[in-house]
Design a protein around this motif. Structure first.
Motif, short mmCIF file in Angstrom:
data_model
loop_
_atom_site.label_atom_id
_atom_site.label_comp_id
_atom_site.label_asym_id
_atom_site.label_seq_id
_atom_site.Cartn_x
_atom_site.Cartn_y
_atom_site.Cartn_z
N TYR A 133 34.78 -35.86 16.40
CA TYR A 133 33.45 -35.27 16.28
C TYR A 133 33.58 -33.91 15.59
CZ TYR A 133 28.94 -33.26 17.29
OH TYR A 133 27.70 -32.68 17.16
N ASP A 134 32.79 -33.69 14.56
CA ASP A 134 32.76 -32.40 13.88
C ASP A 134 31.52 -31.65 14.34
OD1 ASP A 134 35.06 -32.84 12.30
OD2 ASP A 134 33.87 -34.05 10.91
N MET A 135 31.72 -30.45 14.89
CA MET A 135 30.59 -29.67 15.36
C MET A 135 29.64 -29.34 14.21
SD MET A 135 32.16 -27.18 18.26
CE MET A 135 30.53 -26.74 18.82
N THR A 136 28.37 -29.25 14.55
CA THR A 136 27.34 -28.95 13.56
C THR A 136 26.79 -27.55 13.77
OG1 THR A 136 25.51 -29.72 14.94
CG2 THR A 136 26.65 -31.39 13.60
N ARG A 137 25.96 -27.13 12.85
CA ARG A 137 25.30 -25.83 12.99
C ARG A 137 24.45 -25.78 14.26
NH1 ARG A 137 23.73 -21.68 9.47
NH2 ARG A 137 21.73 -20.72 10.01
N ASP A 138 23.74 -26.89 14.57
CA ASP A 138 22.94 -26.93 15.80
C ASP A 138 23.81 -26.85 17.05
OD1 ASP A 138 20.43 -26.91 14.70
OD2 ASP A 138 20.12 -29.08 14.84
N ASP A 139 25.02 -27.36 16.99
CA ASP A 139 25.92 -27.22 18.14
C ASP A 139 26.21 -25.74 18.40
OD1 ASP A 139 26.22 -29.98 18.65
OD2 ASP A 139 27.84 -30.14 17.20
N ARG A 162 23.45 -29.10 20.83
CA ARG A 162 22.40 -30.12 20.75
C ARG A 162 22.92 -31.45 20.18
NH1 ARG A 162 17.16 -28.52 17.47
NH2 ARG A 162 16.89 -27.24 19.32
N ASP A 163 23.58 -31.41 19.04
CA ASP A 163 24.05 -32.64 18.41
C ASP A 163 25.23 -33.25 19.16
OD1 ASP A 163 22.12 -32.44 16.43
OD2 ASP A 163 23.45 -31.38 15.03
N LEU A 164 26.10 -32.42 19.71
CA LEU A 164 27.23 -32.92 20.50
C LEU A 164 26.74 -33.69 21.72
CD1 LEU A 164 30.22 -33.17 21.22
CD2 LEU A 164 30.06 -30.90 22.28
N LEU A 165 25.75 -33.16 22.42
CA LEU A 165 25.21 -33.85 23.59
C LEU A 165 24.55 -35.17 23.20
CD1 LEU A 165 23.77 -30.80 25.54
CD2 LEU A 165 25.81 -32.13 26.09
N ALA A 166 23.85 -35.19 22.08
CA ALA A 166 23.24 -36.45 21.61
C ALA A 166 24.32 -37.46 21.25
CB ALA A 166 22.34 -36.18 20.42
N PHE A 167 25.39 -37.00 20.61
CA PHE A 167 26.51 -37.87 20.25
C PHE A 167 27.14 -38.46 21.52
CE2 PHE A 167 31.10 -38.33 19.62
CZ PHE A 167 31.13 -39.22 18.56
N CYS A 168 27.39 -37.62 22.52
CA CYS A 168 28.00 -38.09 23.77
C CYS A 168 27.09 -39.07 24.50
CB CYS A 168 28.32 -36.90 24.68
SG CYS A 168 29.63 -35.84 24.06
N ALA A 169 25.80 -38.79 24.52
CA ALA A 169 24.85 -39.70 25.16
C ALA A 169 24.86 -41.05 24.47
CB ALA A 169 23.45 -39.10 25.14
N ASP A 170 24.95 -41.06 23.16
CA ASP A 170 25.00 -42.31 22.40
C ASP A 170 26.28 -43.09 22.70
OD1 ASP A 170 23.98 -44.14 20.30
OD2 ASP A 170 25.75 -43.43 19.22
N VAL A 171 27.41 -42.39 22.73
CA VAL A 171 28.69 -43.04 23.05
C VAL A 171 28.64 -43.66 24.43
CG1 VAL A 171 31.14 -42.64 23.52
CG2 VAL A 171 30.09 -41.64 21.49
N LEU A 172 28.13 -42.91 25.41
CA LEU A 172 28.04 -43.43 26.78
C LEU A 172 27.06 -44.59 26.88
CD1 LEU A 172 28.07 -40.06 28.76
CD2 LEU A 172 29.91 -41.76 28.60
#
Length: 60
Positions: free
Chosen positions: A31-37, A43-53
């Motif tokens: 996962y590459d952190m984004t500006r919103d992270d 924000r994007d990291l949490l959405a990514f993790c929620a999708d993976v789960l």
């Protein structure tokens, strides 16, 4: 919804003092952190993790 994350950092000692020890943590999901992270509380990291789960068996 919230997430709890446990993080462990291990480093070497002696001549390699401070160098991280490889192969710790959860591998295989880059996962590459984004500006919103950086600016908006991961924000994007949490959405990514929620999708993976959600894609795990029994996760959706």
């Amino acid at each position: 919804m919230g997430f709890t994350v446990a993080i462990r950092r291990a480093v070497r000692s002696g001549r390699s003092d401070g160098v991280p020890i490889e192969d710790l943590g959860v591998g295989g999901i880059p996962y590459d952190m984004t500006r919103d992270d950086v600016l908006r509380g991961n924000r994007d990291l949490l959405a990514f993790c929620a999708d993976v789960l959600a894609r795990q068996p029994g996760g959706g």
